[in-house]
Motif scaffolding. Sequence first.
Motif, PDB file in Angstrom:
ATOM      1  N   HIS A   1       0.746  -1.134  -0.068  1.00  0.00           N
ATOM      2  CA  HIS A   1       0.037   0.118  -0.077  1.00  0.00           C
ATOM      3  C   HIS A   1       0.803   1.186  -0.034  1.00  0.00           C
ATOM      4  CE1 HIS A   1       0.730   0.665   4.203  1.00  0.00           C
ATOM      5  NE2 HIS A   1       0.541  -0.748   4.531  1.00  0.00           N
ATOM      6  N   GLN A   2       0.195   2.410  -0.123  1.00  0.00           N
ATOM      7  CA  GLN A   2       0.938   3.758  -0.336  1.00  0.00           C
ATOM      8  C   GLN A   2       0.977   4.046   1.034  1.00  0.00           C
ATOM      9  OE1 GLN A   2      -1.993   6.433  -1.933  1.00  0.00           O
ATOM     10  NE2 GLN A   2      -3.854   5.606  -0.846  1.00  0.00           N
ATOM     11  N   LEU A   3       1.752   5.374   1.464  1.00  0.00           N
ATOM     12  CA  LEU A   3       2.102   5.702   2.661  1.00  0.00           C
ATOM     13  C   LEU A   3       2.871   4.511   3.576  1.00  0.00           C
ATOM     14  CD1 LEU A   3      -0.965   8.033   3.735  1.00  0.00           C
ATOM     15  CD2 LEU A   3       1.241   8.693   2.579  1.00  0.00           C
ATOM     16  N   PRO A   4       3.917   4.115   2.863  1.00  0.00           N
ATOM     17  CA  PRO A   4       4.355   2.533   3.294  1.00  0.00           C
ATOM     18  C   PRO A   4       4.926   2.931   4.540  1.00  0.00           C
ATOM     19  CG  PRO A   4       5.670   3.537   1.677  1.00  0.00           C
ATOM     20  CD  PRO A   4       4.592   4.226   1.781  1.00  0.00           C
ATOM     21  N   ASP A   5       4.879   1.765   5.540  1.00  0.00           N
ATOM     22  CA  ASP A   5       5.143   1.821   7.073  1.00  0.00           C
ATOM     23  C   ASP A   5       6.165   0.602   7.137  1.00  0.00           C
ATOM     24  OD1 ASP A   5       3.478  -0.682   6.994  1.00  0.00           O
ATOM     25  OD2 ASP A   5       1.899   0.503   7.689  1.00  0.00           O
TER      26      ASP A   5
ATOM     27  N   LEU B   1       9.212  -6.440  -6.573  1.00  0.00           N
ATOM     28  CA  LEU B   1       8.720  -5.850  -5.300  1.00  0.00           C
ATOM     29  C   LEU B   1       8.292  -4.360  -5.616  1.00  0.00           C
ATOM     30  CD1 LEU B   1      11.548  -6.701  -2.630  1.00  0.00           C
ATOM     31  CD2 LEU B   1       9.535  -7.960  -3.521  1.00  0.00           C
ATOM     32  N   PHE B   2       6.877  -4.053  -5.158  1.00  0.00           N
ATOM     33  CA  PHE B   2       6.622  -2.716  -5.725  1.00  0.00           C
ATOM     34  C   PHE B   2       6.223  -1.929  -4.230  1.00  0.00           C
ATOM     35  CE2 PHE B   2       6.516  -5.200  -9.276  1.00  0.00           C
ATOM     36  CZ  PHE B   2       7.082  -4.476 -10.306  1.00  0.00           C
ATOM     37  N   VAL B   3       6.087  -0.811  -4.223  1.00  0.00           N
ATOM     38  CA  VAL B   3       5.341  -0.001  -3.153  1.00  0.00           C
ATOM     39  C   VAL B   3       5.164   1.577  -3.703  1.00  0.00           C
ATOM     40  CG1 VAL B   3       5.534   1.292  -0.777  1.00  0.00           C
ATOM     41  CG2 VAL B   3       6.186  -1.034  -0.974  1.00  0.00           C
ATOM     42  N   PRO B   4       3.937   1.961  -3.748  1.00  0.00           N
ATOM     43  CA  PRO B   4       3.621   3.214  -4.357  1.00  0.00           C
ATOM     44  C   PRO B   4       4.405   4.250  -3.681  1.00  0.00           C
ATOM     45  CG  PRO B   4       1.648   2.220  -3.741  1.00  0.00           C
ATOM     46  CD  PRO B   4       2.488   1.417  -3.101  1.00  0.00           C
ATOM     47  N   GLY B   5       5.274   4.956  -4.312  1.00  0.00           N
ATOM     48  CA  GLY B   5       6.193   6.404  -4.013  1.00  0.00           C
ATOM     49  C   GLY B   5       7.361   5.897  -3.322  1.00  0.00           C
ATOM     50  N   GLY B   6       7.721   4.532  -3.289  1.00  0.00           N
ATOM     51  CA  GLY B   6       9.059   3.900  -2.860  1.00  0.00           C
ATOM     52  C   GLY B   6       9.188   4.113  -1.427  1.00  0.00           C
ATOM     53  N   VAL B   7      10.425   3.669  -0.959  1.00  0.00           N
ATOM     54  CA  VAL B   7      10.592   3.220   0.513  1.00  0.00           C
ATOM     55  C   VAL B   7      11.064   4.416   1.417  1.00  0.00           C
ATOM     56  CG1 VAL B   7      12.092   2.065   2.073  1.00  0.00           C
ATOM     57  CG2 VAL B   7      11.352   0.953  -0.123  1.00  0.00           C
ATOM     58  N   PRO B   8      10.301   4.589   2.701  1.00  0.00           N
ATOM     59  CA  PRO B   8      10.803   6.019   3.274  1.00  0.00           C
ATOM     60  C   PRO B   8      12.037   5.757   3.729  1.00  0.00           C
ATOM     61  CG  PRO B   8       8.454   4.984   4.191  1.00  0.00           C
ATOM     62  CD  PRO B   8       9.169   3.924   3.076  1.00  0.00           C
ATOM     63  N   ARG B   9      12.741   7.040   4.138  1.00  0.00           N
ATOM     64  CA  ARG B   9      14.195   6.958   4.404  1.00  0.00           C
ATOM     65  C   ARG B   9      14.433   6.327   5.785  1.00  0.00           C
ATOM     66  NH1 ARG B   9      15.795  13.148   5.584  1.00  0.00           N
ATOM     67  NH2 ARG B   9      14.129  12.752   7.142  1.00  0.00           N
TER      68      ARG B   9
ATOM     69  N   ARG C   1      15.211   2.223   4.880  1.00  0.00           N
ATOM     70  CA  ARG C   1      15.932   1.975   3.705  1.00  0.00           C
ATOM     71  C   ARG C   1      17.260   1.080   4.267  1.00  0.00           C
ATOM     72  NH1 ARG C   1      16.007   7.741   0.619  1.00  0.00           N
ATOM     73  NH2 ARG C   1      13.664   7.458   0.210  1.00  0.00           N
ATOM     74  N   PHE C   2      17.562   1.279   5.527  1.00  0.00           N
ATOM     75  CA  PHE C   2      18.668   0.546   6.267  1.00  0.00           C
ATOM     76  C   PHE C   2      18.465  -1.397   5.812  1.00  0.00           C
ATOM     77  CE2 PHE C   2      17.193  -1.651  10.200  1.00  0.00           C
ATOM     78  CZ  PHE C   2      15.924  -0.981  10.398  1.00  0.00           C
ATOM     79  N   LEU C   3      17.258  -1.734   5.906  1.00  0.00           N
ATOM     80  CA  LEU C   3      16.794  -3.007   5.722  1.00  0.00           C
ATOM     81  C   LEU C   3      16.983  -3.514   4.123  1.00  0.00           C
ATOM     82  CD1 LEU C   3      13.021  -2.909   6.847  1.00  0.00           C
ATOM     83  CD2 LEU C   3      15.016  -3.699   8.020  1.00  0.00           C
ATOM     84  N   LYS C   4      18.068  -4.763   4.208  1.00  0.00           N
ATOM     85  CA  LYS C   4      18.690  -5.257   2.885  1.00  0.00           C
ATOM     86  C   LYS C   4      17.443  -5.732   2.030  1.00  0.00           C
ATOM     87  CE  LYS C   4      21.242  -8.626   1.209  1.00  0.00           C
ATOM     88  NZ  LYS C   4      21.223 -10.171   1.432  1.00  0.00           N
ATOM     89  N   GLY C   5      17.540  -5.059   0.808  1.00  0.00           N
ATOM     90  CA  GLY C   5      16.804  -5.380  -0.204  1.00  0.00           C
ATOM     91  C   GLY C   5      15.820  -4.283  -0.640  1.00  0.00           C
ATOM     92  N   SER C   6      15.764  -3.394   0.390  1.00  0.00           N
ATOM     93  CA  SER C   6      14.795  -2.161   0.240  1.00  0.00           C
ATOM     94  C   SER C   6      14.985  -1.542  -0.864  1.00  0.00           C
ATOM     95  CB  SER C   6      14.893  -1.251   1.410  1.00  0.00           C
ATOM     96  OG  SER C   6      16.062  -0.840   1.625  1.00  0.00           O
ATOM     97  N   GLU C   7      16.490  -1.303  -1.691  1.00  0.00           N
ATOM     98  CA  GLU C   7      16.669  -0.676  -2.672  1.00  0.00           C
ATOM     99  C   GLU C   7      16.056  -1.404  -3.978  1.00  0.00           C
ATOM    100  OE1 GLU C   7      18.850  -2.413  -0.863  1.00  0.00           O
ATOM    101  OE2 GLU C   7      19.447  -4.009  -2.273  1.00  0.00           O
ATOM    102  N   LYS C   8      15.550  -2.628  -3.821  1.00  0.00           N
ATOM    103  CA  LYS C   8      14.883  -3.264  -4.871  1.00  0.00           C
ATOM    104  C   LYS C   8      13.541  -3.176  -5.143  1.00  0.00           C
ATOM    105  CE  LYS C   8      17.712  -7.551  -4.034  1.00  0.00           C
ATOM    106  NZ  LYS C   8      17.224  -8.926  -3.812  1.00  0.00           N
ATOM    107  N   ILE C   9      13.010  -2.304  -4.120  1.00  0.00           N
ATOM    108  CA  ILE C   9      11.484  -1.953  -4.353  1.00  0.00           C
ATOM    109  C   ILE C   9      11.226  -0.881  -5.215  1.00  0.00           C
ATOM    110  CG2 ILE C   9       9.362  -1.340  -2.988  1.00  0.00           C
ATOM    111  CD1 ILE C   9      10.527  -2.736  -0.517  1.00  0.00           C
ATOM    112  N   GLN C  10      10.284  -1.030  -6.032  1.00  0.00           N
ATOM    113  CA  GLN C  10      10.102   0.052  -7.077  1.00  0.00           C
ATOM    114  C   GLN C  10       8.684   0.595  -7.038  1.00  0.00           C
ATOM    115  OE1 GLN C  10      11.035  -1.844 -11.275  1.00  0.00           O
ATOM    116  NE2 GLN C  10      11.184  -3.692 -10.042  1.00  0.00           N
ATOM    117  N   PRO C  11       8.657   1.913  -7.508  1.00  0.00           N
ATOM    118  CA  PRO C  11       7.449   2.560  -7.238  1.00  0.00           C
ATOM    119  C   PRO C  11       6.540   2.435  -8.503  1.00  0.00           C
ATOM    120  CG  PRO C  11       9.240   4.013  -7.870  1.00  0.00           C
ATOM    121  CD  PRO C  11       9.852   2.677  -7.692  1.00  0.00           C
ATOM    122  N   GLU C  12       7.050   1.883  -9.538  1.00  0.00           N
ATOM    123  CA  GLU C  12       6.302   1.494 -10.720  1.00  0.00           C
ATOM    124  C   GLU C  12       6.453   0.204 -11.347  1.00  0.00           C
ATOM    125  OE1 GLU C  12       5.524   5.308 -13.606  1.00  0.00           O
ATOM    126  OE2 GLU C  12       6.674   5.591 -11.667  1.00  0.00           O
ATOM    127  N   MET C  13       5.309  -0.466 -12.003  1.00  0.00           N
ATOM    128  CA  MET C  13       5.364  -1.681 -12.776  1.00  0.00           C
ATOM    129  C   MET C  13       5.780  -1.659 -14.251  1.00  0.00           C
ATOM    130  SD  MET C  13       2.847  -4.809 -11.988  1.00  0.00           S
ATOM    131  CE  MET C  13       2.818  -4.436 -10.254  1.00  0.00           C
TER     132      MET C  13
END
Length: 336
Positions: A22-26, A49-57, A60-72
């Motif tokens: 979902h958006q406004l990721p937590d 992996l997809f999350v609207p808007g991308g990962v909040p700051r 971002r320390f979680l491994k793999g968070s850089e693979k999450i994309q804001p668009e498909m």
Amino acid sequence: MSDREKIIKLLREGERFNLVSHQLPDGDNIGSLLALGEALERAGKEVQLFVPGGVPRRYRFLKGSEKIQPEMRSGQDWPMVVLDSSDLERTANFQEQIRQAKIIINIDHHVTNERFGTLNLVDPGAAATGEIIYLLLKEMEAEITRDMALALYVAISTDTGSFKFENTTPRTHRVAAELLEYKLNPAVISQRVFDERPYPFFRLLERALAGLELHHGGKIACITLSSAMLEECGALPEDLEGLINYTRNIEGVELGIMFFIESPEEVKVGFRTKTVDAARLAGLFNGGGHPRAAGCRLRGRPEEIKERVLREAAKLLEEGSRSDKESDDARNSESQ
Ligand SMILES: [Mn+2]
């Protein structure tokens, strides 16, 4: 076969998956996405992996968070695994793509979940989607790595407010205990996820507390901030988050208010309450929200707005204490 069994079979046999949330990721949706994603990748599957808007700051320390994309942009016809989303509207820009998918696996813990999946695993008894994912991975006998355990621990600790909210159950603690076996450091995690804020936040806090006012015999507390102060502190609007809680947390205060002067003629007002209805107060000014947290936006001179809001707030508290007294009187007369 139950949906849960079918989901396990599908996750075992499928070759590619889109994991969406979902958006406004937590912490819960990011952590759940990363843990399930890694498990599927380790089983040799192709995963996006997809999350609207991308990962909040702060996640971002979680491994793999850089693979999450804001668009498909590819794989639109892969099976969609939708996590932690009570309905498809919450997946924002992904909802149309999800609706067109042949297979939708819906895994969630919201009591209001709309069961939009081809297969649904909805457990409102779980404190977090991360709790469901952990139990699912265990049942699938998936190997759980330290990174996955960390992602799931972040998921569960954020959705329970550090195991403080009512949704925290004995099972939540048991799952958290098993995750800690992966040599996680709870102090470092909570420092990072809950306590740490950028320096400008503390400069703003200093300004906010310097201007703290108590009204109505100490039952109303308010702070006032402005765009100019944000600039002076080098802060962003997101750094305002959480400041208002200091007002409500003062002993004896029933209602906390934050005035944010956006421009000389526009003021954003936030309300936090212990007992009175914040949404009703905000509603008087065409705003809205929840019983304990609400807000509104007003146009006019800031000084006048402040006076008006404080007057209505005082009235609401008066009414509240009157109706408390009335119900006390009613109870007393009943017992007599
Ligand atoms: Mn959740």
